[in-house]
Design a protein around this motif. Sequence first.
Motif, PDB file in Angstrom:
ATOM      1  N   VAL A 535       0.777  -1.094   0.079  1.00  0.00           N
ATOM      2  CA  VAL A 535      -0.268  -0.055  -0.098  1.00  0.00           C
ATOM      3  C   VAL A 535       1.009   1.231   0.160  1.00  0.00           C
ATOM      4  N   SER A 536       0.435   2.182  -0.852  1.00  0.00           N
ATOM      5  CA  SER A 536       1.282   3.606  -0.692  1.00  0.00           C
ATOM      6  C   SER A 536       0.021   4.687  -0.906  1.00  0.00           C
ATOM      7  N   ALA A 537       0.399   5.842  -0.482  1.00  0.00           N
ATOM      8  CA  ALA A 537      -0.518   6.969  -0.505  1.00  0.00           C
ATOM      9  C   ALA A 537      -0.317   7.845  -1.473  1.00  0.00           C
ATOM     10  N   VAL A 538      -1.303   8.606  -2.001  1.00  0.00           N
ATOM     11  CA  VAL A 538      -1.090   9.580  -3.052  1.00  0.00           C
ATOM     12  C   VAL A 538      -1.804  11.021  -2.325  1.00  0.00           C
ATOM     13  N   SER A 539      -1.075  11.904  -2.290  1.00  0.00           N
ATOM     14  CA  SER A 539      -1.692  13.277  -1.918  1.00  0.00           C
ATOM     15  C   SER A 539      -2.535  13.931  -2.854  1.00  0.00           C
ATOM     16  N   GLU A 540      -3.245  14.823  -2.553  1.00  0.00           N
ATOM     17  CA  GLU A 540      -4.198  15.750  -3.521  1.00  0.00           C
ATOM     18  C   GLU A 540      -3.202  16.230  -4.438  1.00  0.00           C
ATOM     19  N   ALA A 541      -1.909  16.323  -4.324  1.00  0.00           N
ATOM     20  CA  ALA A 541      -1.146  16.941  -5.164  1.00  0.00           C
ATOM     21  C   ALA A 541      -0.504  15.943  -6.159  1.00  0.00           C
ATOM     22  N   GLY A 542      -0.784  14.820  -6.058  1.00  0.00           N
ATOM     23  CA  GLY A 542      -0.203  13.581  -6.735  1.00  0.00           C
ATOM     24  C   GLY A 542       1.227  12.996  -6.298  1.00  0.00           C
ATOM     25  N   CYS A 543       1.492  13.539  -5.223  1.00  0.00           N
ATOM     26  CA  CYS A 543       3.055  13.000  -4.532  1.00  0.00           C
ATOM     27  C   CYS A 543       2.581  11.500  -4.118  1.00  0.00           C
ATOM     28  N   ILE A 544       3.686  10.669  -4.104  1.00  0.00           N
ATOM     29  CA  ILE A 544       3.178   9.047  -3.825  1.00  0.00           C
ATOM     30  C   ILE A 544       4.293   8.797  -2.964  1.00  0.00           C
ATOM     31  N   SER A 545       3.785   8.240  -1.843  1.00  0.00           N
ATOM     32  CA  SER A 545       4.638   7.635  -0.739  1.00  0.00           C
ATOM     33  C   SER A 545       5.425   6.240  -1.307  1.00  0.00           C
ATOM     34  N   ASP A 546       6.299   5.949  -0.262  1.00  0.00           N
ATOM     35  CA  ASP A 546       6.956   4.558  -0.593  1.00  0.00           C
ATOM     36  C   ASP A 546       5.926   3.552  -0.232  1.00  0.00           C
ATOM     37  N   GLU A 547       6.137   2.296  -0.719  1.00  0.00           N
ATOM     38  CA  GLU A 547       5.100   1.333  -0.566  1.00  0.00           C
ATOM     39  C   GLU A 547       5.531   0.651   0.818  1.00  0.00           C
ATOM     40  N   LYS A 548       4.216   0.226   1.534  1.00  0.00           N
ATOM     41  CA  LYS A 548       4.278  -0.496   2.819  1.00  0.00           C
ATOM     42  C   LYS A 548       3.942  -2.050   2.401  1.00  0.00           C
ATOM     43  N   LEU A 549       4.712  -2.931   3.135  1.00  0.00           N
ATOM     44  CA  LEU A 549       4.339  -4.253   2.851  1.00  0.00           C
ATOM     45  C   LEU A 549       3.264  -4.900   3.907  1.00  0.00           C
ATOM     46  N   ILE A 550       2.303  -5.779   3.408  1.00  0.00           N
ATOM     47  CA  ILE A 550       1.390  -6.323   4.524  1.00  0.00           C
ATOM     48  C   ILE A 550       1.519  -7.608   3.915  1.00  0.00           C
ATOM     49  N   VAL A 551       1.655  -8.795   4.587  1.00  0.00           N
ATOM     50  CA  VAL A 551       1.671 -10.237   4.470  1.00  0.00           C
ATOM     51  C   VAL A 551       0.543 -10.743   4.920  1.00  0.00           C
ATOM     52  N   VAL A 552      -0.209 -11.350   4.247  1.00  0.00           N
ATOM     53  CA  VAL A 552      -1.410 -12.024   4.466  1.00  0.00           C
ATOM     54  C   VAL A 552      -1.196 -13.510   4.591  1.00  0.00           C
ATOM     55  N   THR A 553      -1.310 -14.507   5.702  1.00  0.00           N
ATOM     56  CA  THR A 553      -1.221 -15.765   5.702  1.00  0.00           C
ATOM     57  C   THR A 553      -2.482 -16.305   5.946  1.00  0.00           C
ATOM     58  N   LYS A 554      -2.562 -17.519   5.095  1.00  0.00           N
ATOM     59  CA  LYS A 554      -3.708 -18.361   5.452  1.00  0.00           C
ATOM     60  C   LYS A 554      -3.524 -19.599   6.509  1.00  0.00           C
ATOM     61  N   SER A 555      -4.450 -19.859   7.484  1.00  0.00           N
ATOM     62  CA  SER A 555      -4.252 -20.617   8.171  1.00  0.00           C
ATOM     63  C   SER A 555      -5.632 -21.294   8.732  1.00  0.00           C
ATOM     64  N   SER A 556      -5.702 -22.244   9.517  1.00  0.00           N
ATOM     65  CA  SER A 556      -6.826 -22.611  10.112  1.00  0.00           C
ATOM     66  C   SER A 556      -6.929 -23.358  11.612  1.00  0.00           C
ATOM     67  N   ILE A 557      -8.090 -23.734  12.026  1.00  0.00           N
ATOM     68  CA  ILE A 557      -7.842 -24.353  13.209  1.00  0.00           C
ATOM     69  C   ILE A 557      -7.796 -25.799  13.017  1.00  0.00           C
ATOM     70  N   ALA A 558      -7.216 -26.483  13.985  1.00  0.00           N
ATOM     71  CA  ALA A 558      -6.593 -27.819  13.813  1.00  0.00           C
ATOM     72  C   ALA A 558      -7.955 -28.845  13.794  1.00  0.00           C
ATOM     73  N   THR A 559      -7.825 -29.887  12.979  1.00  0.00           N
ATOM     74  CA  THR A 559      -8.772 -30.878  13.084  1.00  0.00           C
ATOM     75  C   THR A 559      -8.253 -32.263  13.591  1.00  0.00           C
ATOM     76  N   ILE A 560      -8.912 -32.677  14.952  1.00  0.00           N
ATOM     77  CA  ILE A 560      -8.284 -33.998  15.271  1.00  0.00           C
ATOM     78  C   ILE A 560      -9.241 -35.051  15.486  1.00  0.00           C
ATOM     79  N   THR A 561      -8.856 -36.218  15.328  1.00  0.00           N
ATOM     80  CA  THR A 561      -9.819 -37.276  15.620  1.00  0.00           C
ATOM     81  C   THR A 561      -8.961 -38.335  16.242  1.00  0.00           C
ATOM     82  N   LYS A 562      -9.760 -39.627  16.703  1.00  0.00           N
ATOM     83  CA  LYS A 562      -8.952 -40.643  17.309  1.00  0.00           C
ATOM     84  C   LYS A 562      -7.806 -41.269  16.400  1.00  0.00           C
ATOM     85  N   ASP A 563      -8.170 -41.031  14.976  1.00  0.00           N
ATOM     86  CA  ASP A 563      -7.164 -41.674  14.356  1.00  0.00           C
ATOM     87  C   ASP A 563      -5.753 -40.869  14.074  1.00  0.00           C
TER      88      ASP A 563
END
Length: 724
Positions: A535-563
């Motif tokens: 993500v980067s920001a653009v001012s009303e004048a059109g100036c652009i900031s450096d980009e910032k990194l956001i990492v989205v990782t996918k995960s889940s709750i465990a599934t456990i059975t007798k097996d």
Amino acid sequence: MQKTICLKKISYLFLSIFSIFSGFGQASISATGNQAFCAGSPINIVTDFSISDPTSTTIAAFYIQISEGYQQGFDILQLDVSPHSNILSDWDPSAGKLTLSSGVIGSQMLLIDLEKAVKDVVFMTTAINIFPEKKFSLTIDDANYLPETGHFYKFISANLITWTKAKIAAENQFYYGRRGYLATLTSQIEADFAGKQASGSGWIGGSDEETEGVWKWVTGPEAGTPDEIFWNGTANGSSPNFAFWNSGEPNQRGDEDYAHITDVRVARDGRIGSWNDLQKKGGADDEYQSKGYIVEFGTPSDPPLNIVATTSIFIPQIVSSVNATICESGTATISATANEGQILWFDEAVAGDLVETGNTFTTPSLTNTTIYYVAASVNGCTTLPRTAVTVTVKPRPSIVSTTDDIVCSGTATLTATASQGEVFWYDSLVSTTPIFVGNSYVTLDLTSSTTYYVSANINGCETAIRTPVNAILDETIPDFEIPLNRYVLCEDIDSIVLQTRNPQGNYAYVWKKDDVTLSETSSSISVTSEGNYYVSAVSEAGCISDEKLIVVTKSSIATITKDDVIITDDSNNNSIQVANPNLGIGSYEFAIDDEFGNYTDVGFFQNLSPGIHTLFVRDKLGCGVASYQFSILAYPKFFTPNGDGVNDFWTINGFDTAFYTISKISIFDRFGKLIYQIEPNSQGWNGDYQGKKLPSNSYWFRVLLTDINGNTIEKSGNFSLIRK
């Protein structure tokens, strides 16, 4: 080849002189007159006239014709015969011709009486739209004379004559030494004169007999010259010079190869005097039958004749005028020029007040658009046509909207809209020369914020006050924060919101996933897939900031059975081990019996006491905690049912009726005889059988259990009953 004009206008003053003198024959006439005409009043057709004949003092008849500019039904030539009792006048409205003859039967007019009478002949008209110039032909013979060509024309009545015979007959006629020919009409004036003002309809000298569709003048001076062709094609054809066909003609029906003046009964669209193509013998119906032919006398080499003179009248005209435009209110100067006389200015189209004389007129102060009317005047005539001259008062335009622009660098685009007219751009409030004209102005590269000024301008009418429009240079780089640079997208959640915070200005945002730019421009976005987001920001004048990194990782709750687990019980070291490392897409840690206790990366727990235990599996990224409840069982090796309250019953340690939904525990003696079945909620077996205490010995058990997880346990073994 145009007809040679044999009369030359010598002067175009208030009164010009036309005259024709020649040595041909004995009689000669002279007439002068080129007068300004005042509509609504009669005017003498000559200012002077004389006729002489060395061989005679009398003449049988004299002819005066309106030869150019004739408006049939409106124009008339008149002689007041009361002062001229010896002369008769006869007006022919079809030919526009006045004939003077002797009023005394059996005698001719005296030349001296004729001179007096001609000087008293007047022209009058009732036309509203009067042709600006009219010419009069004065001649001693009844042939029609056209000043434009200097030729004479006669209609010869000869019912049903063929074109060929008419051509021969015309060429055998002479008029004062001029050989005749079927008329060749090469201009609209000539066509009107010979057609409209002739005394009948008849043949003329055009034909396409040689080449179908190529119409030529085959008689007269045009024949055999480059100008002989006057029409190519049929009704939709074209003329290289001049033609005057009736509407829908020529239609080339049959052998219609000869030109004929159209009968007035079949002239279409008011085209009186127009032409039709007919067969050599004419048509079958009366209106298409030839009634004669028109003979023209005159060639370019012919000398002028002294038997004719020409005069003219003209209406003084406004030849040009200049309107004026003023802004909001004020005076204006309008002007006009005339070809003759004095210029009069009026405030109405008819009648009204005379407000000024002269070529220019400065109006009083005006606040509304006003029309004045100007006319040329000679000798105080006020009935001549008036020309409208307009002073347009325009409302002062205004700037109705402007748009500033703010830029980070380079050029700015500024806009402005006017209520009407154009937008003028200036670099200061007082500069006089606009730097640009138009609704949208692109500045030069900015080095600092700059104010420009606009006004609306329509035909020089400009807004009184200029409006500022700002080009703002703002080089500030946008600054903002992200609360988290890592997000977890749990499998059971559709989306998560990535956010920014604490912006230092009003920004738009550019979001990317990996290398793909997303459509969202707000400060936060909802995402549904894992990946690297920038993500980067653009001012009303059109100036652009450096980009910032956001990492989205996918995960889940465990599934456990007798097996997924291995449980070891009824041992010296009871334990549970997670044997399946793939409990889900996440990374997991484990705890025993305490969800909020200490977790370990290894899913193995030992030294577990008999009873019900819970294994907790927690997703390290926070997608939740899964639990697995299990039981550790112990089967005692002996019991001592002596009533001391200690170890008086044999039962399974760790057995819980809430956990085991199905249970069957049976006791056998060493011979396999069923001695006892332990009920789920009982204390166990007390060593009795049918009310008798059994002796010390070895006994056997058989266990069938099903727990809440669906696990079935089947176990057999032996134990000792000890009595002390």
